[in-house]
Enzyme design. Structure first.
Site, PDB file in Angstrom:
ATOM      1  N   LYS A 124       0.940  -1.195  -0.045  1.00 11.79           N
ATOM      2  CA  LYS A 124      -0.053   0.040  -0.109  1.00 11.79           C
ATOM      3  C   LYS A 124       0.990   1.181  -0.133  1.00 11.79           C
ATOM      4  O   LYS A 124       0.780   2.394  -0.879  1.00 11.79           O
ATOM      5  CB  LYS A 124      -0.989   0.130   1.058  1.00 11.79           C
ATOM      6  N   ASP A 142      -6.438   0.885   1.328  1.00 14.19           N
ATOM      7  CA  ASP A 142      -6.398   0.967   3.075  1.00 14.19           C
ATOM      8  C   ASP A 142      -7.595   0.318   3.523  1.00 14.19           C
ATOM      9  O   ASP A 142      -8.330   0.037   2.694  1.00 14.19           O
ATOM     10  CB  ASP A 142      -6.035   2.338   3.429  1.00 14.19           C
TER      11      ASP A 142
END
Length: 213
Positions: A124, A142
């Protein structure tokens, strides 16, 4: 089982986001690729607001891996102590500074694999840096995107990587530079985990969550 939005509906979702916020930005404060990388590492399990408060003074003095490495873990801790997991994050940040200098000439690398070789940098975080700094069509997933994308009907999956791959396959390339910002902000301020503002949501007529099975 809730259905997924059609290609036409996904384009409509993206167009509505675009009409309301044509040029969305990260809410993290940064001044160069290195400071963005550090800010994203610090943002894990923390709010952007808390990270910005901590890094305002830090980045004004230590805005390169060379400078921050000299600060050391013990010197970094007082700057970031207000952020959760600050000891582990301090270790990761000093470690990534060292590796950036040793392996990449002090520059933030431009590939996901190289970014993920740095301490404290997962998929991420790497995707955020690639998207925000270099406008790469990546999809950082997320907790907000993991929660809202299946709910809206934009993607399927129960893991960040599954949702990422679903979004990459379904969102047209022309929207990819901004899509993750739109979705994060939507999850942060409209489609919240507690008390989502469904009555005021401009996607309410499209959202599969509102459809009767």
């Amino acid at each position: 089982m809730k259905q997924l939005l059609s290609e036409t509906e996904i384009i409509e979702v993206m167009e509505r986001f675009k009409a309301r916020n044509p040029n969305p930005k990260s809410e993290l404060s940064w001044k160069n690729p290195f400071t963005l990388l550090v800010a994203v590492v610090l943002s894990a399990q923390a709010t952007d607001k808390s990270v910005n408060a901590a890094t305002k003074d830090l980045f004004s003095r230590y805005d390169s891996p060379e400078k921050m490495l000299l600060l050391g873990e013990a010197g970094l801790v007082p700057y970031i102590k207000s952020i959760g997991l600050y000891r582990a994050k301090s270790k990761h940040i000093i470690g990534l500074c060292d590796k950036l200098i040793r392996d990449f000439g002090g520059e933030v690398p431009r590939s996901r694999e190289e970014l993920m070789s740095l301490p404290g940098v997962g998929r991420k975080t790497a995707n955020v840096v690639l998207n925000v700094v270099w406008n790469e069509p990546t999809m950082p997933v997320d907790t907000h995107l993991l929660r809202i994308c299946p709910k809206i009907g934009l993607a399927q999956g129960t893991t960040p990587e599954a949702v990422e791959q679903s979004l990459l396959a379904r969102i047209p390339l022309e929207y990819m530079n901004h899509a993750h910002h739109w979705l994060i902000l939507h999850g942060r301020y409209v489609c919240t985990a507690r008390n989502p503002k469904c009555a005021d949501c401009f996607l309410g007529d499209l959202c599969v969550h509102n459809r009767v099975d």
